[in-house]
Design an enzyme around this catalytic site. Sequence first.
Site, PDB file in Angstrom:
ATOM      1  N   HIS A   1      22.616  44.040 -35.190  1.00  0.00           N
ATOM      2  CA  HIS A   1      23.948  43.735 -36.214  1.00  0.00           C
ATOM      3  C   HIS A   1      23.655  44.682 -37.268  1.00  0.00           C
ATOM      4  CE1 HIS A   1      20.965  41.746 -39.053  1.00  0.00           C
ATOM      5  NE2 HIS A   1      20.326  41.268 -38.241  1.00  0.00           N
TER       6      HIS A   1
ATOM      7  N   ASP B   1      25.492  43.972 -40.426  1.00  0.00           N
ATOM      8  CA  ASP B   1      25.301  43.691 -41.590  1.00  0.00           C
ATOM      9  C   ASP B   1      23.845  43.134 -42.196  1.00  0.00           C
ATOM     10  OD1 ASP B   1      24.996  41.458 -39.722  1.00  0.00           O
ATOM     11  OD2 ASP B   1      25.476  39.965 -41.482  1.00  0.00           O
TER      12      ASP B   1
ATOM     13  N   ASP C   1      15.943  44.703 -40.993  1.00  0.00           N
ATOM     14  CA  ASP C   1      16.699  43.573 -40.472  1.00  0.00           C
ATOM     15  C   ASP C   1      18.220  43.950 -40.612  1.00  0.00           C
ATOM     16  OD1 ASP C   1      17.681  41.173 -39.621  1.00  0.00           O
ATOM     17  OD2 ASP C   1      17.176  40.003 -41.651  1.00  0.00           O
TER      18      ASP C   1
ATOM     19  N   GLU D   1      25.890  38.777 -38.739  1.00  0.00           N
ATOM     20  CA  GLU D   1      24.790  37.917 -38.258  1.00  0.00           C
ATOM     21  C   GLU D   1      23.947  37.128 -39.379  1.00  0.00           C
ATOM     22  OE1 GLU D   1      20.408  37.281 -36.972  1.00  0.00           O
ATOM     23  OE2 GLU D   1      21.317  38.341 -38.641  1.00  0.00           O
ATOM     24  N   GLU D   2      24.097  37.593 -40.302  1.00  0.00           N
ATOM     25  CA  GLU D   2      23.448  36.941 -41.641  1.00  0.00           C
ATOM     26  C   GLU D   2      24.209  35.604 -42.149  1.00  0.00           C
ATOM     27  OE1 GLU D   2      20.417  37.499 -42.214  1.00  0.00           O
ATOM     28  OE2 GLU D   2      19.838  39.500 -41.586  1.00  0.00           O
TER      29      GLU D   2
ATOM     30  N   GLU E   1      16.113  42.997 -33.494  1.00  0.00           N
ATOM     31  CA  GLU E   1      15.694  42.366 -34.653  1.00  0.00           C
ATOM     32  C   GLU E   1      14.057  43.136 -34.620  1.00  0.00           C
ATOM     33  OE1 GLU E   1      16.879  40.593 -36.783  1.00  0.00           O
ATOM     34  OE2 GLU E   1      18.555  39.683 -36.078  1.00  0.00           O
TER      35      GLU E   1
ATOM     36  N   HIS F   1      14.677  40.267 -45.556  1.00  0.00           N
ATOM     37  CA  HIS F   1      15.122  39.805 -46.697  1.00  0.00           C
ATOM     38  C   HIS F   1      14.544  39.778 -47.928  1.00  0.00           C
ATOM     39  CE1 HIS F   1      17.288  36.424 -43.878  1.00  0.00           C
ATOM     40  NE2 HIS F   1      17.356  37.841 -43.376  1.00  0.00           N
TER      41      HIS F   1
END
Lengths: 346, 55
Positions: free
Chosen positions: A62, A64, A86, A118-119, A141, A319
């Site tokens: 992903h 984003d 991430d 995805e987030e 991931e 994150h």
Amino acid sequence: MDEVALLTGLLEIYSPSGQEGAAVEYLVGQLRAAGLDADVDAAGNAVGACGQGAETVLLLGHIDTVPGFIPVTRDGDRLNGRGAVDAKGPLACFAAAAARIRSLALSRRVVVIGAVGEEGDSRGAHFVKDYYRPAFTIIGEPSGWERITLGYKGSAWFTYQVRRALAHTSTQAESACEAAVAYWNRVAEWAAARNAAQPRVFEQVSPTLRGMTSASDGFEEQAALRFGVRLPPGLEASALAEALAGLAGEAEVTLVEGVSAYRGDKNNPLVRAFLAAIRQAGGTPSFTVKSGTSDMNVVAPVWGTPIVAYGPGDSSLDHTPHEHILVSDYVRAVGALTSALTTLCA
Amino acid sequence: MSANCPECDGSLQLNGVIAGEIVVCPDCGVDLEVTAVTPSLALALAPTEAEDWGE
């Protein structure tokens, strides 16, 4: 392809969910320059492909990130930037490995996707799940270059709302706020009792309270909770909703959204290719399961074919404001993934 | 083909397995990886399984 420059370039383009366009265009350009067929699909995902064959090996990363730009800086082996782990590190790893094998005689088609959203609502993966039926899937991931991720817990979001007629505080009648607090305590006790025989976090129900509000119009007061629950395999969100409603009395519990846990098999050609590839690169392979969720939860139940998640980086940095990746970890992962893909497409 | 479990030394009879396949020891329940099938069957403890945060 300059593989480190590819990752650095992706990090320099800020792409929180909903603002992925520039990063998608950049990745498509890089994939084309490396000799892959590349374009943007109808959902806005970046897609690149190489190889021939009726079957597909799908590399689903992903593009984003969560919000919060982190300046892209290099400190020795450490590359700082939002999305470094991430999951632009794993996505760049996918693109680099595909570029390395694109000129080989591949028996399967290899497709690299940089999915959007995805987030958030995983809209990129929801489009992909209806469009492909891959023989093997690798989710991008971070797990570290020596580790293979077999599964992710599910998650569900709930709201709770309770109303009470206002009464003078001297009456000692339970207020709406007190009812909400008592409900949350019952949820926590229910989860603790269910988890007592489950020492592994992956098998536990994990509720977290994310919001509380209250209001009054002078006649009635309301209290509301918003909470999430991490789901173990075997517990569906709808079944959990029934159990949580049973703890609520006359209050209203609503399931907002939910996705089930998924755990893949480790006895298949995909896992064997990774075990051999990591060893060939000098590593010691191991497995992991994650307490979060990923696009694996969206696509794996639909496809029902072998799937793992793989990618460089320390997922404990996901994150966080300290997000960074070790370039050496990234380069090793590109090598191991290249070897695994070569085996799968021999 | 037969080999002994490296964890409990129990005997495993395995036919039709391939290198890299993961089997379970019927005696102690540990996961074992078939590391070779020629010239003879060889077993090792399968890679460990951890759990951590990540999404």
